[in-house]
Scaffold this motif. Structure first.
Motif, PDB file in Angstrom:
ATOM      1  N   ALA A   1       3.347  13.572   6.653  1.00 34.73           N
ATOM      2  CA  ALA A   1       2.201  13.426   5.753  1.00 34.73           C
ATOM      3  C   ALA A   1       2.194  14.516   4.697  1.00 34.73           C
ATOM      4  O   ALA A   1       1.338  14.525   3.811  1.00 34.73           O
ATOM      5  N   THR A   2       3.142  15.418   4.758  1.00 34.68           N
ATOM      6  CA  THR A   2       3.222  16.512   3.788  1.00 34.68           C
ATOM      7  C   THR A   2       4.110  16.142   2.613  1.00 34.68           C
ATOM      8  O   THR A   2       3.729  16.307   1.446  1.00 34.68           O
ATOM      9  N   ASN A   3       5.314  15.607   2.917  1.00 36.84           N
ATOM     10  CA  ASN A   3       6.253  15.298   1.832  1.00 36.84           C
ATOM     11  C   ASN A   3       6.831  13.886   1.896  1.00 36.84           C
ATOM     12  O   ASN A   3       7.692  13.536   1.093  1.00 36.84           O
ATOM     13  N   GLY A   4       6.388  13.065   2.866  1.00 36.31           N
ATOM     14  CA  GLY A   4       6.844  11.688   2.949  1.00 36.31           C
ATOM     15  C   GLY A   4       8.203  11.498   3.586  1.00 36.31           C
ATOM     16  O   GLY A   4       8.747  10.390   3.566  1.00 36.31           O
ATOM     17  N   THR A   5       8.791  12.545   4.181  1.00 36.28           N
ATOM     18  CA  THR A   5      10.091  12.427   4.835  1.00 36.28           C
ATOM     19  C   THR A   5       9.992  11.490   6.041  1.00 36.28           C
ATOM     20  O   THR A   5       9.056  11.580   6.829  1.00 36.28           O
ATOM     21  N   GLN A   6      10.969  10.599   6.194  1.00 38.29           N
ATOM     22  CA  GLN A   6      10.963   9.687   7.339  1.00 38.29           C
ATOM     23  C   GLN A   6      11.376  10.448   8.591  1.00 38.29           C
ATOM     24  O   GLN A   6      12.418  11.097   8.632  1.00 38.29           O
ATOM     25  N   VAL A  50       0.838  -1.195   0.000  1.00 39.79           N
ATOM     26  CA  VAL A  50       0.000   0.000   0.000  1.00 39.79           C
ATOM     27  C   VAL A  50       0.876   1.251   0.000  1.00 39.79           C
ATOM     28  O   VAL A  50       1.957   1.271   0.596  1.00 39.79           O
ATOM     29  N   GLY A  51       0.404   2.265  -0.708  1.00 41.51           N
ATOM     30  CA  GLY A  51       1.040   3.578  -0.707  1.00 41.51           C
ATOM     31  C   GLY A  51       0.011   4.635  -0.370  1.00 41.51           C
ATOM     32  O   GLY A  51      -1.187   4.345  -0.255  1.00 41.51           O
ATOM     33  N   VAL A  52       0.447   5.872  -0.211  1.00 43.81           N
ATOM     34  CA  VAL A  52      -0.443   6.969   0.187  1.00 43.81           C
ATOM     35  C   VAL A  52      -0.312   8.121  -0.788  1.00 43.81           C
ATOM     36  O   VAL A  52       0.797   8.505  -1.187  1.00 43.81           O
ATOM     37  N   ILE A  53      -1.471   8.681  -1.160  1.00 42.99           N
ATOM     38  CA  ILE A  53      -1.555   9.852  -2.040  1.00 42.99           C
ATOM     39  C   ILE A  53      -2.468  10.862  -1.367  1.00 42.99           C
ATOM     40  O   ILE A  53      -3.444  10.498  -0.716  1.00 42.99           O
ATOM     41  N   ASP A  54      -2.149  12.154  -1.493  1.00 45.08           N
ATOM     42  CA  ASP A  54      -3.003  13.155  -0.865  1.00 45.08           C
ATOM     43  C   ASP A  54      -4.209  13.466  -1.758  1.00 45.08           C
ATOM     44  O   ASP A  54      -4.344  12.921  -2.856  1.00 45.08           O
ATOM     45  N   GLU A  55      -5.095  14.341  -1.295  1.00 47.48           N
ATOM     46  CA  GLU A  55      -6.355  14.609  -2.004  1.00 47.48           C
ATOM     47  C   GLU A  55      -6.154  15.315  -3.339  1.00 47.48           C
ATOM     48  O   GLU A  55      -7.068  15.343  -4.165  1.00 47.48           O
ATOM     49  N   ASN A  56      -4.978  15.877  -3.553  1.00 51.82           N
ATOM     50  CA  ASN A  56      -4.696  16.547  -4.819  1.00 51.82           C
ATOM     51  C   ASN A  56      -4.061  15.612  -5.842  1.00 51.82           C
ATOM     52  O   ASN A  56      -3.742  16.030  -6.957  1.00 51.82           O
TER      53      ASN A  56
END
Length: 585
Positions: free
Chosen positions: A317-322, A274-280
């Motif tokens: 959750a903004t840019n995926g930085t760990q 699974v991956g994550v994409i924002d609403e845009n």
């Protein structure tokens, strides 16, 4: 009046019949059959005509045609040769009957409206769309087709020609055609926003997105399970714009409501990951994880908890930085904090949304705790606190790691709430906050008005002033505790196995002190305890332990001169902050 009107109408219609006959001498010809195509729709009502042989056969029951031209069967075609007298009579009554004909047409139109309005009462779905219930999905009883009906205009907004329809959005309603294919339709224009080439959909109740799938298998008539197993999915927004391409095994959308606003998450699944994409539609996390949380907002900071190789990590959750590596085997969270269990020590700690450690990884367990409404109102705590276990005892902390309750309690929320209600009475942290709030808002006794105004505008001046005024806050707090609570000592039964007594102070929270007494002295110590305890209290030194008043040391002397000193192990390192009880009175 009504009977007279009806009679007049009947007479007019009877007299008018010859006017619709053929001209004398013209041979009668039966109408040539004119089969209509299956996909032909009526220009008036939009209903498919089906296998109707003659157009007028459709008009005979079309509600819009009847309302305009009258009701009843198509005219007969039997041979008839009217006389000149009949033709003249028909012409003569034509002008006279025009007004009556108009009234008849109006009456028929009203009846047709009542009929069609009744037909719209059968709905396949009553889910409201963007218009807050002004538009509904309705089924035309005569054609069996489905469209969107307006309650305000009592007319079709989207003509009924679909097998299925859901209006999460009027700009892109989910429609199913007669072949069972799914597409998106604009209810205002009737245009197809997304073509009918999809096989299933998943709509989200907030109306923001709809997922559509395309079957990639080989079955001619696939079952629902077959479609689910062999399809690719994409995602569209509520105006029909494609946000996620049609290439994933599954697509899901989830939204969490925060006081500062909603935050949504698009999950995309491919090859078991699974991956994550924002609403845009912007990628946040690649498809490298076996599980991820929603896009959370921890104390105002957007972040995501993700799992890889059976271990949890933390990402922006903004840019995926760990933000934190995958070294945790357990996790829990609230809107204020996250707790993790470290894989090596198995101990729990607390972090914020940036990955900053708030409570060290040294607790046997750490979970969220919801205080009662009475506690929230009295102590002014957030909705969620943390309760931590250390050596079998539980304490309570806020999301900044400030200890609110010492580790003296069981894992019982009722007991914790009762203890929390006493915080204003014995908590040093609460005392400091209350004093600081007072000092911030109040002009000091030895402070000029200009100095007070200056520190209200300068945070550095404010901080320096508060630190100076609270330099002796611990001593003041201890003295305040002794004024409010009489210090008394209670002796427990002797523990012969461990050669000790437990002395408790019932009116203070830190109330359990273990004093080692050899068994040879234990009996005399117990017998004389009531007579020697007041003198012992006078020798006590006090300090703040576990956010509350505590005894650091105390000496007991028997009548024969034997003495026994209690020393609190928690007082080590507090040499300059131990206060003789006499200095606190």
């Amino acid at each position: 009046m009504k009977e007279k009107f009806v009679a007049t109408v009947l007479v007019a219609i009877a007299l008018a019949v010859p006017a619709f006959s053929q001209v004398p001498g013209t041979p009668i010809k039966n109408p040539t059959p004119n089969p209509q195509k299956q996909k032909k729709y009526c220009d008036e009502c939009g209903i498919e005509k089906g296998n109707v042989t003659y157009p007028y056969q459709h008009h005979s029951w079309c509600p819009y045609y009847r309302a305009q031209y009258g009701d009843g069967p198509a005219p007969s075609h039997h041979p008839h040769h009217p006389s000149t007298k009949q033709i003249v009579a028909a012409a003569a009554i034509d002008a006279a009957s025009q007004a009556i004909a108009n009234e008849v047409a109006n009456e028929i139109s009203r009846a047709a409206d009542e009929y069609t309005a009744g037909a719209y009462k059968t709905y396949t779905n009553s889910r409201p769309g963007e218009s807050n219930g002004n538009y509904i999905v309705g089924k035309d009883e005569m054609s069996g087709k489905i469209g969107v009906f307006s309650n305000s205009t009592r007319d079709w907004l989207l003509k009924p020609k679909y097998k299925g329809l859901k209006i999460y959005s009027l700009d892109a309603a989910i429609a199913t055609n007669k072949k069972g294919k799914v597409g998106l339709v604009n209810c205002y224009s009737g245009n197809e926003v997304v073509p009918f080439e999809y096989d299933d959909y998943r709509a989200y109740t907030n109306g923001k997105f709809v997922a559509l799938c395309k079957y990639t298998g080989t079955e001619k008539k696939p079952s629902a399970a077959e479609i689910k197993a062999h399809s690719v999915w994409g995602l569209w927004d509520n105006i029909g714009r494609q946000v996620i391409p049609t290439e994933y095994d599954s697509v899901k959308y989830s939204e969490i409501n925060y006081t500062s606003g909603n935050i949504g998450t698009i999950f995309v699944y491919k090859n078991g990951k699974v991956g994550v994409i924002d609403e845009n539609g912007s990628r946040v996390l690649s498809n490298d994880f076996t599980w991820t949380s929603n896009r959370l907002k921890i104390n105002g900071t957007p972040c995501i908890i993700a799992k890889k190789d059976e271990k949890y990590g933390l990402y922006s959750a903004t840019n995926g930085t760990q933000l934190m590596p995958h070294v945790f085997t357990g996790t829990r969270w609230t809107g204020f904090f996250i707790v993790f269990q470290h894989q090596q020590t198995k101990k729990w700690g607390m972090v914020d949304g940036t990955g900053k450690v708030i409570m060290p990884f040294e607790y046997d367990d750490l979970n969220y705790f919801s205080p009662s409404d009475a506690v929230i109102k009295t102590v002014k705590t957030p909705k969620y606190l943390a309760k931590a276990n250390k050596d079998g005892k539980w304490g309570v902390y806020d999301h900044n790691g400030v200890k609110l309750l010492p580790h003296n309690y069981s894992d019982d929320n009722a007991d914790l709430n009762k203890a929390m209600l006493l915080i204003p009475r014995y908590s040093f942290a609460y005392y400091l906050r209350a004093r600081a709030d007072f000092l911030i808002k109040t002009k000091g006794e030895f402070e000029t008005s200009s100095e007070f105004e200056a520190r209200q505008k300068d945070q550095n001046l404010q901080t320096a002033y508060i630190e100076k005024e609270l330099a002796n806050a611990d001593k003041e707090f201890l003295a305040d505790q002794l004024r409010k609570n009489t210090l008394d000592l209670v002796l427990s039964p002797y523990d012969a196995d461990n050669s000790c007594f437990i002395i408790t102070t019932p009116k203070t929270p830190t109330n359990s002190y273990k004093i080692v007494i050899k068994r040879d002295d234990a009996r005399d110590f117990k017998e004389q305890f009531q007579s020697i305890k007041e003198k012992a209290i006078g020798t006590a030194k006090c300090f703040i332990a576990n956010d509350a008043f505590a005894i650091a040391e105390m000496r007991f002397e028997l009548s024969d001169g034997r003495s026994f000193t209690y020393t609190n192990p928690d007082a080590e390192g507090y040499t300059d902050r131990l206060f003789p009880i006499e200095t606190l009175k």
